[in-house]
Design a protein around this motif. Structure first.
Motif, mmCIF file in Angstrom:
data_model
loop_
_atom_site.group_PDB
_atom_site.id
_atom_site.type_symbol
_atom_site.label_atom_id
_atom_site.label_comp_id
_atom_site.label_asym_id
_atom_site.label_seq_id
_atom_site.Cartn_x
_atom_site.Cartn_y
_atom_site.Cartn_z
ATOM 1 N N THR A 102 0.838 -1.145 -0.078
ATOM 2 C CA THR A 102 -0.024 -0.018 0.037
ATOM 3 C C THR A 102 0.777 1.139 0.127
ATOM 4 O OG1 THR A 102 -0.182 0.203 2.409
ATOM 5 C CG2 THR A 102 -1.818 -1.297 1.368
ATOM 6 N N MET A 103 0.359 2.508 0.069
ATOM 7 C CA MET A 103 1.098 3.700 -0.089
ATOM 8 C C MET A 103 1.746 3.943 1.360
ATOM 9 S SD MET A 103 0.510 5.323 -2.678
ATOM 10 C CE MET A 103 0.664 7.118 -2.486
ATOM 11 N N THR A 104 1.256 3.380 2.598
ATOM 12 C CA THR A 104 1.891 3.411 3.691
ATOM 13 C C THR A 104 2.544 2.270 4.223
ATOM 14 O OG1 THR A 104 0.004 4.824 4.450
ATOM 15 C CG2 THR A 104 1.492 3.739 6.111
ATOM 16 N N PHE A 126 -0.163 -5.280 8.289
ATOM 17 C CA PHE A 126 0.278 -4.393 7.637
ATOM 18 C C PHE A 126 1.815 -4.119 8.257
ATOM 19 C CE2 PHE A 126 -4.165 -4.814 6.268
ATOM 20 C CZ PHE A 126 -4.019 -4.876 4.878
ATOM 21 N N ASN A 127 2.722 -3.902 7.607
ATOM 22 C CA ASN A 127 3.917 -3.406 8.251
ATOM 23 C C ASN A 127 4.794 -2.493 7.077
ATOM 24 O OD1 ASN A 127 3.971 -5.789 10.225
ATOM 25 N ND2 ASN A 127 4.643 -7.094 8.815
ATOM 26 N N GLY A 154 -8.390 -0.452 -0.771
ATOM 27 C CA GLY A 154 -7.984 1.175 -1.357
ATOM 28 C C GLY A 154 -6.539 1.021 -1.075
ATOM 29 N N SER A 155 -5.976 2.360 -0.726
ATOM 30 C CA SER A 155 -4.500 2.400 -0.761
ATOM 31 C C SER A 155 -4.113 2.095 0.595
ATOM 32 C CB SER A 155 -4.273 3.734 -1.003
ATOM 33 O OG SER A 155 -4.776 4.788 -0.191
ATOM 34 N N ASP A 156 -4.972 2.028 1.726
ATOM 35 C CA ASP A 156 -4.308 1.521 2.979
ATOM 36 C C ASP A 156 -5.341 0.774 3.757
ATOM 37 O OD1 ASP A 156 -1.619 2.446 3.427
ATOM 38 O OD2 ASP A 156 -2.516 4.560 3.275
#
Length: 167
Positions: A102-104, A126-127, A154-156
């Motif tokens: 993802t973006m983050t 998510f890391n 989505g993105s996150d």
């Protein structure tokens, strides 16, 4: 001389039988592992995720999950998988590093929980991995979420998840 030849034949027969037995065990084990992996690939694929590589496997023997109360609680509250019915059974938790990012978060790990050769459920972590000055990687941010379809992301990941620091 004949006695020595007989002993040699007996030893060779024993070695041959042992090799056959070991080969059979490896073949049987390979089939089980292959089916196991196939179930995991299908499970994650149903949610739109693709495995990049194996991450980890933890086997909890029957009656040992009670010793991991905090982890079991996080899996229930954040991952939405209730392990209570499985406290007296063996549970296997397998993690796979996924191809998606993802973006983050630059690393997503999909965890699959199973008992008795059946999948109980799964969750995602998510890391964000950051390279340190010495070249080592360090996970400086991590979020556990229920398993969700990739298109829901989505993105996150959803913002309702709890951030867990790891390090």
């Amino acid at each position: 001389m004949q006695e020595r030849t007989g002993k040699l034949k007996l030893k060779l027969l024993f070695i041959l039988m042992l090799a056959i037995l070991v080969g059979c065990n490896k073949e049987d084990g390979g089939v089980v592992i292959e089916i196991h992996k196939e179930q995991h690939i299908k499970y994650l694929d149903e949610y739109g995720w693709n495995i990049d590589r194996f991450g980890s496997e933890t086997k909890y023997a029957a009656h040992t999950l009670q010793s991991f109360k905090s982890h079991v609680k996080d899996i229930k509250e954040l991952g939405h998988v209730d392990l209570t019915p499985f406290l007296d059974k063996e549970v296997i938790e397998t993690g796979y590093i996924l191809q998606e990012k993802t973006m983050t978060y630059n690393q997503i790990v999909g965890y699959i929980l199973e008992s008795g050769n059946g999948i109980i459920g799964g969750y995602l972590v998510f890391n964000h991995e950051a390279e340190q000055a010495d070249g080592t990687l360090h996970i400086d941010q991590s979020e556990m979420n229920p398993i969700l379809h990739r298109r829901e992301l989505g993105s996150d990941p959803p913002s309702h998840s709890k951030t867990m620091l790891s390090g």
